[in-house]
Write a protein that holds these residues in place. Structure first.
Motif, short mmCIF file in Angstrom:
data_model
loop_
_atom_site.label_atom_id
_atom_site.label_comp_id
_atom_site.label_asym_id
_atom_site.label_seq_id
_atom_site.Cartn_x
_atom_site.Cartn_y
_atom_site.Cartn_z
N GLU A 1 7.39 3.21 -3.83
CA GLU A 1 7.40 2.76 -5.22
C GLU A 1 6.94 1.31 -5.36
O GLU A 1 7.15 0.69 -6.39
CB GLU A 1 8.80 2.95 -5.83
CG GLU A 1 9.14 4.41 -6.06
CD GLU A 1 10.47 4.60 -6.77
OE1 GLU A 1 11.03 3.64 -7.32
OE2 GLU A 1 10.95 5.75 -6.76
N GLY A 2 6.30 0.79 -4.32
CA GLY A 2 5.73 -0.54 -4.41
C GLY A 2 6.73 -1.68 -4.31
O GLY A 2 6.44 -2.79 -4.74
N ARG A 3 7.92 -1.39 -3.76
CA ARG A 3 8.93 -2.43 -3.57
C ARG A 3 9.25 -3.16 -4.87
O ARG A 3 9.44 -4.37 -4.89
CB ARG A 3 8.47 -3.42 -2.50
CG ARG A 3 8.13 -2.75 -1.19
CD ARG A 3 7.44 -3.66 -0.23
NE ARG A 3 7.07 -2.91 0.95
CZ ARG A 3 7.11 -3.40 2.17
NH1 ARG A 3 7.50 -4.63 2.37
NH2 ARG A 3 6.76 -2.65 3.18
N MET B 1 6.83 -1.55 6.98
CA MET B 1 7.11 -0.16 6.59
C MET B 1 5.83 0.65 6.42
O MET B 1 5.80 1.85 6.74
CB MET B 1 7.95 -0.15 5.31
CG MET B 1 8.57 1.18 5.02
SD MET B 1 9.72 1.66 6.31
CE MET B 1 10.01 3.35 5.86
N ARG B 2 4.79 0.01 5.98
CA ARG B 2 3.50 0.71 5.83
C ARG B 2 3.07 1.35 7.15
O ARG B 2 2.60 2.48 7.18
CB ARG B 2 2.46 -0.32 5.36
CG ARG B 2 1.06 0.13 5.50
CD ARG B 2 0.10 -0.98 5.12
NE ARG B 2 -1.22 -0.65 5.61
CZ ARG B 2 -2.15 -1.55 5.80
NH1 ARG B 2 -1.95 -2.80 5.52
NH2 ARG B 2 -3.32 -1.17 6.25
N TYR B 3 3.25 0.62 8.25
CA TYR B 3 2.83 1.14 9.56
C TYR B 3 3.76 2.24 10.05
O TYR B 3 3.33 3.15 10.76
CB TYR B 3 2.71 -0.01 10.57
CG TYR B 3 1.72 -1.03 10.06
CD1 TYR B 3 0.37 -0.75 10.08
CD2 TYR B 3 2.15 -2.23 9.51
CE1 TYR B 3 -0.55 -1.67 9.57
CE2 TYR B 3 1.24 -3.15 8.99
CZ TYR B 3 -0.11 -2.85 9.02
OH TYR B 3 -1.01 -3.74 8.50
N VAL B 4 5.02 2.18 9.65
CA VAL B 4 5.95 3.25 9.99
C VAL B 4 5.50 4.54 9.33
O VAL B 4 5.56 5.62 9.93
CB VAL B 4 7.39 2.88 9.56
CG1 VAL B 4 8.34 4.05 9.78
CG2 VAL B 4 7.88 1.64 10.29
N LEU B 5 5.00 4.46 8.12
CA LEU B 5 4.56 5.64 7.39
C LEU B 5 3.18 6.13 7.84
O LEU B 5 2.89 7.32 7.78
CB LEU B 5 4.54 5.36 5.89
CG LEU B 5 5.89 5.06 5.25
CD1 LEU B 5 5.73 4.71 3.78
CD2 LEU B 5 6.86 6.21 5.42
N GLU B 6 2.32 5.21 8.28
CA GLU B 6 0.92 5.56 8.58
C GLU B 6 0.60 5.81 10.05
O GLU B 6 -0.36 6.51 10.35
CB GLU B 6 0.00 4.44 8.07
CG GLU B 6 0.01 4.28 6.57
CD GLU B 6 -0.81 3.08 6.11
OE1 GLU B 6 -1.42 2.38 6.94
OE2 GLU B 6 -0.85 2.86 4.89
N GLU B 7 1.35 5.20 10.95
CA GLU B 7 1.04 5.29 12.38
C GLU B 7 2.01 6.23 13.09
O GLU B 7 3.19 5.91 13.21
CB GLU B 7 1.09 3.90 13.02
CG GLU B 7 0.09 2.90 12.47
CD GLU B 7 -1.34 3.29 12.78
OE1 GLU B 7 -1.59 4.01 13.77
OE2 GLU B 7 -2.23 2.85 12.01
#
Length: 192
Positions: free
Chosen positions: A165-167, A105-111
């Motif tokens: 929210e940090g999962r 999910m981090r990459y979905v938000l950042e890339e």
């Protein structure tokens, strides 16, 4: 859900490739990792990678169950019970032993390329759902709005908030909150 041995093996291979890719992305960054490197680190050929995912962004948009020969959209998604359907899908995806389906999910938000690919995938899912809603008698406008609210609003919005929210709580908690927010919305002129 009962899987054949072949489906279990495919699903395991798909998850292994996805997890290996996320490890490499976490270690070196999304743009620094190539498909050939992912395939080599996963112990598969680049051809196998392309068969399952098509592109690097496909790691974030490919439905592992569909790639293993299952169609969860048809078997698990009930247009007459969308809240229950989403609960079942989240629970089913969360049950993958040793694999976190939303780890990237981090990459979905950042890339931007990944986010665009995910939006395209959500758009396809929304179109499939809208068609099923129209088949049951919803107007085209109702079907489109409900399908997009379901996939973009509840599903993706819940994923975003869960990640931001940090999962800290189960994803299903966010989905249920999102569903309750939608059901609380009243049409214009409705005084109930």
């Amino acid at each position: 859900m009962s899987l054949t041995l072949r489906q279990r093996n495919r699903l395991s291979a798909i998850h292994q490739i996805m997890d290996t890719a996320m490890d490499l992305f976490d270690e070196r960054g999304y743009n620094a990792v190539t498909i050939d490197e992912i395939a080599a680190a996963s112990g598969v050929s680049p051809r196998t990678f392309y068969r399952y995912f098509g592109t690097k962004e496909g790691l974030f948009t490919t439905d592992p169950f569909a790639a293993a020969g299952l169609d969860l959209h048809s078997t698990q998604l009930d247009p007459d019970d969308l809240p229950g359907s989403l609960e079942r899908l989240i629970s089913l995806l969360s049950e993958s032993p040793g694999h976190s389906p939303w780890r990237g999910m981090r990459y979905v938000l950042e890339e931007p390329a990944v986010r665009a690919a995910v939006y395209g995938s959500l758009d396809e899912a929304a179109e499939r759902l809208a068609a099923r809603l129209r088949e049951r008698g919803d107007s085209p406008a109702q079907a489109r709005v409900v399908a997009r609210a379901f996939w973009f609003g509840v599903y993706f919005g819940s994923l975003e908030q869960w990640h931001l929210e940090g999962r800290s709580r189960p994803l299903l908690d966010y989905v249920l909150e999102g569903m309750s927010a939608l059901t609380a919305v009243k049409p214009p002129g409705d005084s109930r």
